[in-house]
Scaffold this active site. Structure first.
Site, mmCIF file in Angstrom:
data_model
loop_
_atom_site.group_PDB
_atom_site.id
_atom_site.type_symbol
_atom_site.label_atom_id
_atom_site.label_comp_id
_atom_site.label_asym_id
_atom_site.label_seq_id
_atom_site.Cartn_x
_atom_site.Cartn_y
_atom_site.Cartn_z
ATOM 1 N N LEU A 20 0.822 -1.203 0.000
ATOM 2 C CA LEU A 20 0.000 0.000 0.000
ATOM 3 C C LEU A 20 0.857 1.255 0.000
ATOM 4 O O LEU A 20 0.562 2.225 -0.713
ATOM 5 C CB LEU A 20 -0.926 -0.012 1.216
ATOM 6 N N THR A 38 9.621 7.133 4.009
ATOM 7 C CA THR A 38 10.558 6.416 4.860
ATOM 8 C C THR A 38 10.544 4.935 4.523
ATOM 9 O O THR A 38 9.508 4.356 4.197
ATOM 10 C CB THR A 38 10.240 6.591 6.352
ATOM 11 N N SER A 141 -4.614 1.344 10.033
ATOM 12 C CA SER A 141 -4.895 0.257 10.958
ATOM 13 C C SER A 141 -5.224 -0.991 10.134
ATOM 14 O O SER A 141 -4.549 -1.305 9.162
ATOM 15 C CB SER A 141 -6.033 0.656 11.890
ATOM 16 N N TYR A 155 -0.912 -9.076 16.632
ATOM 17 C CA TYR A 155 -1.204 -8.056 15.623
ATOM 18 C C TYR A 155 -2.466 -7.280 15.998
ATOM 19 O O TYR A 155 -2.499 -6.045 15.915
ATOM 20 C CB TYR A 155 -1.371 -8.733 14.264
ATOM 21 N N LYS A 159 -2.908 -3.243 16.705
ATOM 22 C CA LYS A 159 -3.864 -2.417 15.966
ATOM 23 C C LYS A 159 -4.948 -1.838 16.878
ATOM 24 O O LYS A 159 -5.393 -0.703 16.682
ATOM 25 C CB LYS A 159 -4.491 -3.226 14.825
ATOM 26 N N THR A 190 -1.224 -7.647 -1.586
ATOM 27 C CA THR A 190 0.130 -7.133 -1.408
ATOM 28 C C THR A 190 1.024 -8.268 -0.927
ATOM 29 O O THR A 190 0.605 -9.426 -0.877
ATOM 30 C CB THR A 190 0.158 -6.002 -0.361
#
Length: 286
Positions: A20, A38, A141, A155, A159, A190
């Protein structure tokens, strides 16, 4: 102040070399915006951009868990482009393991990137935004910031923490003219479910056969996910340009369905427990 309507906007995007983040950088450069991106590997980012015009790109090697590294990057973005208009905190990775299997080190490393890395960015950009009384922060998120799956406990915990942090932040900075949004995607096509972005526990415990099967199924999923990261990147740009986007922006019909199901389950839990909840109030003497 709304998203700039004249001249290029300046974006600060973390986790920019894959998925993304990469799609977002591509579209921003095509629009002619300024992008401070970054990444742990600027070389990988520039290679992934191929023949794109990178004259408005500042690729920054940043360790998000290092507060000074982040502050230096934000300063470099300001020196190159001027004030940052939009920040997208996108960096992160997955960890598939039963809660019992996640070591202290693995849990802390995950939170270092997804929570404390985001916090480092916020501390670096907010003073300037407050002084200018403008700016926009978009935190990426997941639907797993609203619901839970077995095997995704670490995870989900990260989140959920990001959701709480962002909700509080939105209320704190609204009077400064700073807008804040959460983006909650479902499964996107992805590399997130490939080993380059998904970690497995160093040690596994016996008996979690369902977690092992789920892990195998997820590792076989790349290429079949419903979500289009290019369309998700376009949606983020739309959010940045909107003055009416909701705090919680679901992305993907799968994410929408899971969120609705979670709301129904939570409502049922609250109503089922209502009678007992009322028993803990202090009662006044007659």
């Amino acid at each position: 102040m709304p998203y700039p309507t004249t001249g290029p906007a300046t974006w600060f995007v973390t986790g920019a070399s894959r998925g993304l983040g990469l799609e977002l950088v591509k579209q921003l450069l095509q629009r002619g915006d300024n992008v401070a991106a970054t990444t742990r590997s600027p070389e990988r980012l520039t290679a992934a951009l191929g023949a794109a015009d990178t004259s408005r790109l500042l690729a920054l090697p940043v360790n998000l868990t290092d507060e000074q590294s982040v502050a230096t990057a934000v300063q470099a973005a300001g020196d190159r482009f001027g004030p940052v208009d939009v920040v997208v905190n996108n960096a992160g990775y997955g960890l598939l393991a039963a809660v019992e299997e996640v070591s202290d080190t693995e849990a802390r490393e995950l939170f270092d990137v997804q929570i404390f890395g985001t916090w480092n960015v916020l501390r670096a950009v907010l003073p300037g935004m407050r002084a200018r009384r403008s700016g926009h922060i978009i935190n990426v998120s997941s639907i797993l910031g609203l619901t839970t799956f077995p095997g995704w406990g670490a995870y989900c915990a990260a989140k959920y923490a990001l959701e709480g942090l962002t909700g509080s932040l939105a209320g704190e900075v609204a009077d400064f003219g700073i807008r804040v949004n959460l983006v909650e995607p479902g499964y996107m096509r992805t590399d997130f479910l490939r080993t380059s972005s998904l970690r497995l526990p160093a040690q596994v415990a016996a008996g979690y056969d369902g977690i092992r099967e789920m892990t195998t199924n997820h590792l076989a999923m790349p290429g079949t996910q419903l979500g289009d990261p290019a369309k998700a990147a376009t949606a983020i740009i739309t959010i940045a340009q909107s003055s009416t986007a909701p705090l919680h922006q679901i992305l993907g019909s799968d994410s929408y369905a899971l969120a609705k199901s979670r709301i129904e389950a939570l409502t049922n839990n609250i109503e089922t427990g209502h009678t007992l909840a009322a028993t803990t109030d202090i009662t006044q003497n007659a």
